[in-house]
Design an enzyme around this catalytic site. Sequence first.
Site, PDB file in Angstrom:
ATOM      1  CG  LEU A 207      -1.941  -1.053   1.430  1.00 24.87           C
ATOM      2  CD1 LEU A 207      -2.570  -0.936   2.807  1.00 24.87           C
ATOM      3  CD2 LEU A 207      -3.005  -0.949   0.347  1.00 24.87           C
ATOM      4  CG  HIS A 208       2.506   3.257  -3.111  1.00 27.75           C
ATOM      5  ND1 HIS A 208       2.071   2.149  -3.798  1.00 27.75           N
ATOM      6  CD2 HIS A 208       2.700   4.221  -4.043  1.00 27.75           C
ATOM      7  CE1 HIS A 208       2.024   2.427  -5.092  1.00 27.75           C
ATOM      8  NE2 HIS A 208       2.390   3.674  -5.271  1.00 27.75           N
TER       9      HIS A 208
END
Length: 389
Positions: A207-208
């Site tokens: 996740l980013h």
Amino acid sequence: MQRLRIDLIAAARPNFMKVAPLFHALHEQSWCRLRLVHTGQHYDENMSEAFFRDLKLPPPDLHLGVGSGSHAKQTANVMLAYEEACAADRPDLVVVVGDVNSTVACALVSTKLHIPVAHLEAGLRSGDRRMPEEINRLVTDTLADILWTPSPDADEHLAAEGVPPEKITRVGNIMIDSYELMRERIDAAGERRRLGLENRAYAVVTLHRPSNVDAAAPLTALVNQLIRMAVRLPLVFPVHPRTRKNLEAFGLWSKLANAPNLQVIEPLGYVDFMSLVCGAHLTITDSGGIQEETTYLGIPCLTLRTTTERPITITEGTNRLVTAAELLPALDEILAGRWPRGRKPQLWDGHTAARVAADIRRRLLGVPPRVAEATAVPVAANRRTLGNA
């Protein structure tokens, strides 16, 4: 035969991975001379000598040293530095890849200097102009003289935007070439064994994106769902620095790090990360590239986004767009064996770089492709790919 001078532009680790197969397809060809240009847009601690050795790349011929900054500052600084480089040693063709600021900056410089520009990974569209990458894609494709696309949907996007079909050639997905280039190293990597995941079912999480990690509410919802999923299936989560910073700022880090069956680890290089993905039961991500790699590998992918610039991974592959609330039901489907198996899209076969090289010779030197290279799809010659036959 004329010897073309070709600049290959890269800004960070993912760009070099896309450039590497093309470098090898063109290197030592009698008809061209390469200059590998690193703009330096991103500092990346994984850009070590070992990284270039794994890709079998030499050090860049030219390093512009631009560094970090706002979107405007990065784009302007790349333009200033690259214009100077072109004035000192003018190329015959500039090849840009992907959708970072350096991509659009070098395309702008080249166009204003009347140097032909080719865009590898052209035509990808998310439909979300809040994403900086989407703006970079749109502008680069407007400027480019040659547009190499990975899939029919990319051809359709360009046609809808009025790009002349003779500019477009569908060549396939260059990241599959990168994977195959590194496959031996990936297969030999011991990351699964190091994490105690050999011969076990597990999921990989990344996740980013700002929409998922920059505000407390969505990030909290995702953390809660991941903890619930880990009860059903072990999770391993290489945490992006941006994501970790926000997890700590929102008081979520210890909750995540201490959750049973959920391993929170440092970011991994490509080889170790892909060794995890290759053995995974599924992936949970908001990344673009992982959607492609899992489709190629036949691994279920849950993408935490409302749009994707790679819709073929949904229509033909194993990818699905989901919300945080839909993660557990999707996991149930996967564990029950009811997830679509998908198929590899046409031309996602590890030979994209060879088709690109053949298209350069065809367009700039008038040399027809050999039989083995003729699987590329010139859109002008096959207008049915645009859905308007």
